[in-house]
Write a protein that holds these residues in place. Structure first.
Motif, PDB file in Angstrom:
ATOM      1  N   ARG A 241       0.532  -1.192  -0.109  1.00 37.07           N
ATOM      2  CA  ARG A 241      -0.331   0.306   0.079  1.00 37.07           C
ATOM      3  C   ARG A 241       0.729   1.444  -0.190  1.00 37.07           C
ATOM      4  O   ARG A 241       0.846   2.427   0.840  1.00 37.07           O
ATOM      5  N   ILE A 242       1.842   1.252  -0.670  1.00 35.22           N
ATOM      6  CA  ILE A 242       2.874   2.047  -0.803  1.00 35.22           C
ATOM      7  C   ILE A 242       2.543   3.092  -2.106  1.00 35.22           C
ATOM      8  O   ILE A 242       2.647   2.107  -3.126  1.00 35.22           O
ATOM      9  N   ARG A 243       2.177   4.329  -1.774  1.00 35.64           N
ATOM     10  CA  ARG A 243       1.893   5.294  -3.570  1.00 35.64           C
ATOM     11  C   ARG A 243       3.578   5.872  -3.819  1.00 35.64           C
ATOM     12  O   ARG A 243       4.431   6.713  -2.887  1.00 35.64           O
ATOM     13  N   VAL A 244       3.781   5.842  -5.361  1.00 32.77           N
ATOM     14  CA  VAL A 244       5.002   6.219  -5.989  1.00 32.77           C
ATOM     15  C   VAL A 244       4.175   7.968  -6.671  1.00 32.77           C
ATOM     16  O   VAL A 244       3.186   7.292  -7.801  1.00 32.77           O
ATOM     17  N   CYS A 256       8.475   5.178 -15.365  1.00 36.72           N
ATOM     18  CA  CYS A 256       8.253   5.697 -14.164  1.00 36.72           C
ATOM     19  C   CYS A 256       6.276   5.916 -14.216  1.00 36.72           C
ATOM     20  O   CYS A 256       5.657   5.893 -12.894  1.00 36.72           O
ATOM     21  N   ALA A 257       6.189   6.036 -16.072  1.00 37.36           N
ATOM     22  CA  ALA A 257       4.672   6.508 -15.718  1.00 37.36           C
ATOM     23  C   ALA A 257       3.714   5.575 -15.335  1.00 37.36           C
ATOM     24  O   ALA A 257       2.919   5.498 -15.313  1.00 37.36           O
ATOM     25  N   GLU A 258       4.450   4.172 -16.055  1.00 36.90           N
ATOM     26  CA  GLU A 258       4.193   2.730 -15.099  1.00 36.90           C
ATOM     27  C   GLU A 258       3.879   2.807 -13.786  1.00 36.90           C
ATOM     28  O   GLU A 258       2.590   1.975 -12.851  1.00 36.90           O
ATOM     29  N   LEU A 259       4.568   2.827 -12.981  1.00 36.48           N
ATOM     30  CA  LEU A 259       5.122   3.408 -11.906  1.00 36.48           C
ATOM     31  C   LEU A 259       3.923   3.393 -10.786  1.00 36.48           C
ATOM     32  O   LEU A 259       3.131   3.385  -9.937  1.00 36.48           O
ATOM     33  N   CYS A 260       3.524   4.935 -11.713  1.00 35.69           N
ATOM     34  CA  CYS A 260       3.255   5.882 -10.910  1.00 35.69           C
ATOM     35  C   CYS A 260       1.665   5.241 -11.162  1.00 35.69           C
ATOM     36  O   CYS A 260       0.473   5.660 -10.313  1.00 35.69           O
ATOM     37  N   ALA A 261       1.343   4.837 -12.402  1.00 38.58           N
ATOM     38  CA  ALA A 261       0.177   4.576 -12.433  1.00 38.58           C
ATOM     39  C   ALA A 261      -0.640   3.582 -11.197  1.00 38.58           C
ATOM     40  O   ALA A 261      -1.579   3.002 -11.182  1.00 38.58           O
ATOM     41  N   ARG A 262       0.300   2.562 -11.491  1.00 36.52           N
ATOM     42  CA  ARG A 262       0.104   1.227 -11.247  1.00 36.52           C
ATOM     43  C   ARG A 262      -0.061   1.394  -9.475  1.00 36.52           C
ATOM     44  O   ARG A 262      -0.607   0.300  -8.696  1.00 36.52           O
ATOM     45  N   THR A 263       0.710   2.525  -8.453  1.00 39.56           N
ATOM     46  CA  THR A 263       0.014   2.446  -7.137  1.00 39.56           C
ATOM     47  C   THR A 263      -0.487   3.703  -6.788  1.00 39.56           C
ATOM     48  O   THR A 263      -0.700   4.053  -5.463  1.00 39.56           O
ATOM     49  N   ASN A 264      -1.011   4.078  -7.794  1.00 40.57           N
ATOM     50  CA  ASN A 264      -2.249   5.518  -7.243  1.00 40.57           C
ATOM     51  C   ASN A 264      -3.283   4.505  -8.607  1.00 40.57           C
ATOM     52  O   ASN A 264      -4.081   5.652  -8.416  1.00 40.57           O
ATOM     53  N   GLY A 266      -4.219   3.941 -11.132  1.00 47.71           N
ATOM     54  CA  GLY A 266      -4.054   3.754 -12.391  1.00 47.71           C
ATOM     55  C   GLY A 266      -4.093   5.548 -12.821  1.00 47.71           C
ATOM     56  O   GLY A 266      -4.971   6.262 -13.890  1.00 47.71           O
ATOM     57  N   ALA A 267      -4.378   6.374 -11.657  1.00 45.96           N
ATOM     58  CA  ALA A 267      -4.115   8.301 -12.139  1.00 45.96           C
ATOM     59  C   ALA A 267      -2.890   8.456 -12.146  1.00 45.96           C
ATOM     60  O   ALA A 267      -2.131   7.847 -12.332  1.00 45.96           O
ATOM     61  N   THR A 268      -2.638   9.193 -13.589  1.00 50.07           N
ATOM     62  CA  THR A 268      -1.865   9.543 -14.185  1.00 50.07           C
ATOM     63  C   THR A 268      -1.321  10.417 -13.588  1.00 50.07           C
ATOM     64  O   THR A 268      -0.496  11.201 -14.616  1.00 50.07           O
ATOM     65  N   THR A 269      -2.123  11.894 -13.002  1.00 50.78           N
ATOM     66  CA  THR A 269      -1.702  12.922 -11.852  1.00 50.78           C
ATOM     67  C   THR A 269      -0.169  12.464 -11.815  1.00 50.78           C
ATOM     68  O   THR A 269       0.680  13.858 -11.076  1.00 50.78           O
ATOM     69  N   ASN A 270      -0.202  12.021 -10.654  1.00 50.37           N
ATOM     70  CA  ASN A 270       1.494  11.485  -9.907  1.00 50.37           C
ATOM     71  C   ASN A 270       2.474  10.888 -10.949  1.00 50.37           C
ATOM     72  O   ASN A 270       3.592  11.474  -9.895  1.00 50.37           O
ATOM     73  N   TYR A 271       2.977  12.100 -12.291  1.00 54.55           N
ATOM     74  CA  TYR A 271       4.074  11.953 -12.846  1.00 54.55           C
ATOM     75  C   TYR A 271       3.712  13.058 -13.415  1.00 54.55           C
ATOM     76  O   TYR A 271       2.684  13.082 -14.337  1.00 54.55           O
ATOM     77  N   ASN A 299      -4.108  -0.170  -3.451  1.00 50.70           N
ATOM     78  CA  ASN A 299      -2.881  -0.268  -2.610  1.00 50.70           C
ATOM     79  C   ASN A 299      -3.735   0.736  -1.461  1.00 50.70           C
ATOM     80  O   ASN A 299      -2.816   1.875  -0.389  1.00 50.70           O
ATOM     81  N   THR A 300      -4.627   1.028  -1.142  1.00 51.51           N
ATOM     82  CA  THR A 300      -4.798   2.283  -0.321  1.00 51.51           C
ATOM     83  C   THR A 300      -4.928   1.138   1.338  1.00 51.51           C
ATOM     84  O   THR A 300      -5.184   0.393   1.445  1.00 51.51           O
TER      85      THR A 300
END
Length: 495
Positions: A241-244, A256-264, A266-271, A299-300
């Motif tokens: 449950r770790i968000r990157v 990097c885009a895949e890492l942020c999307a999978r840990t959030n 599916g959100a794409t705003t974290n990269y 992951n919440t």
């Protein structure tokens, strides 16, 4: 004949020093210097000779009148620099103020790229020094906005992950360590994204379940030297449950885009990739706001209600009945001090708050820390711009100036038209709300709850520092509330 295009030499040297002997005369004398000849040229040369014993006189090229600093020409006409600055301040405030469920007890690992790519100078003075300077600002702002949270710092250099500072809630320790690294270390080797994520995962493994687990990465390279499969590490991050979140400095990287999307979820705003220094600073400080809790995300953290035991100690000053007359050691740093906070459970002394008692493990905070974290859950509603017609109305509250700092507003020009009001919602006869737009033409901004008018500086100060409306707080009728909205709206938490 001497060259008339020679390099400029400072005026603090005399003609004798320039020629190495007596002053040249005739055409040779006119070949030195780059200043235009005029009626006062001889006097200026005399002043330059006098300057040898006193202050240095300015050259002609030093007195430059920059017209673009005062007026900027646009399609609509001339716009002063004050209007542009006001538009920049207003742009920072135009964000969504919908109350959302967020985790206010955060555990964040800050990962800084210290590889060879950070030696690039596309961000001045270079990526490495600029990142460390912005990291110091981020640490201050992070603990200012999240006083009951904790943070650790990790670096990526020479193919491994190095621990810069351990997880803790003392911003002074993190800032001191960052400054030491900025002075004594240089970017070296390749970055290893997998090693850094594994170190962050180990640091966040023992954090309590009631807090969030986050990793913020400042990534300047376009490669990652990993010892294994990074996709296995991403799967482990989702399980823990770790968000990157990642801020790139070069270009977008697929992993990097895949890492942020999978840990959030599916959100794409974290990269995001920084465009320039100011954009980089904004993306960096955007991470000080707690992330939105997604109840359906895998992951919440658990959303079940639970109680968290905390202590609210009082400060013990030397010479009072609550403090010992002799100097004692604090339990957190083993340093002698006369002041501190006594744990409400075991009476151990700590030197600062918030902190975790080293003896019994109780979380020690102040009531103000909870109040400062509360504004993330119910942010202050945005203020709307006021037109000239509304400012000139007899019932306008802007007659005496700004309701907070009492600064005088610009006078209303004669012959202004009807007000332009944009309304959203309320189609079924329900309550209507003014939509927050751009820069106000009258320099006035109105609170939607109390109706008072404020200047742009008070608008920024209220939304970014105190997170409360001064007009609502000073309303003795008890009708305005706290500026966050009506009671029925303030209790809605959208997940």
């Amino acid at each position: 004949m001497a060259d008339s295009d020679g390099e400029y030499v400072g005026e603090d040297l005399s003609d004798d020093d320039l020629l190495g002997g007596p002053v040249a005369s005739g055409a040779d004398a006119s070949s030195y210097g780059t200043r235009s000849k005029g009626p006062n040229d001889a006097g200026k040369k005399g002043d330059a000779r006098k300057a040898r014993g006193g202050g240095r006189s300015k050259a002609a090229w030093e007195d430059i009148q920059r017209s673009w600093e005062n007026v900027v020409e646009t399609e609509d006409g001339s716009v002063t620099i004050e209007a542009l600055l006001e538009a920049e301040k207003r742009r920072r405030l135009l964000r969504d103020t919908t109350p959302l469920q967020r985790g206010i007890i955060r555990h964040l690992m800050l990962v800084l790229d210290m590889s060879f790519a950070m030696a690039e100078k596309d961000l001045l003075p270079n990526r490495y020094l600029l990142t460390l300077n912005y990291a110091v600002d981020f640490v201050r702002e992070y603990f200012e906005q999240n006083p009951i949270s904790q943070m650790g710092i990790v670096g990526m250099r020479d193919g491994i992950a190095v621990r810069i500072s351990d997880m803790g809630g003392n911003p002074a320790e993190h800032i001191e360590t960052l400054r030491v690294w900025a002075e004594q270390q240089e970017p070296l080797g390749n970055p290893s994204l997998q090693n850094a994520l594994e170190m962050c995962r180990g640091s966040l493994f023992h954090t309590p379940s009631h807090g969030t687990r986050e990793v913020l990465i400042i990534y300047g390279a376009l490669l990652s030297s990993d010892p294994g499969d990074i996709h296995d590490t991403i799967t482990s991050l989702i399980t823990d449950r770790i968000r990157v979140s990642i801020v790139g400095l070069a270009a977008q990287v697929a992993i990097c885009a895949e890492l942020c999307a999978r840990t959030n979820a599916g959100a794409t705003t974290n990269y995001a990739v920084a465009l320039h220094e100011q954009h980089f600073h904004e993306l960096f400080l955007a991470a000080t706001t707690p992330p939105v809790t997604h109840t359906t995300a895998p992951n919440t953290h658990s959303t079940d209600a639970s109680l968290l035991m905390m202590g609210f100690p009082s400060r013990a000053l030397a010479g009072t009945a609550a403090a010992a007359a002799a100097v004692s050691l604090c339990a957190c740093h083993n340093r002698p001090s006369r002041e501190g906070y006594a744990c409400t459970r075991c009476r151990a002394k700590v030197c600062r708050l918030p902190a975790e008692c080293p003896a019994c493990g109780l979380t020690l905070i102040l009531s103000t820390h909870l109040a400062r974290s509360y504004h993330h859950l119910f942010p202050l509603r945005g203020w709307v711009e006021v037109g000239w017609a509304e400012a000139a109305a007899p019932s306008s509250r802007a007659r005496g100036g700004c309701a907070s700092c009492l600064a005088a507003f610009p006078p209303v020009p004669p012959g202004m038209g009807a007000p332009k009001i944009r309304v959203v919602g309320g189609g079924g006869g329900g309550p209507q709300e003014l939509k927050v737009g751009g820069v106000s033409e009258s320099g006035r901004y109105k609170c939607q709850v109390c109706g008072n008018h404020f200047c742009i500086d008070c608008d920024v100060f209220a939304h970014e520092v105190i997170h409360n409306c001064p007009g609502c707080q000073s309303d003795t009728r008890g009708l305005a509330g706290n500026g966050q909205g009506h009671a029925a709206d303030a209790m809605v938490i959208d997940s």
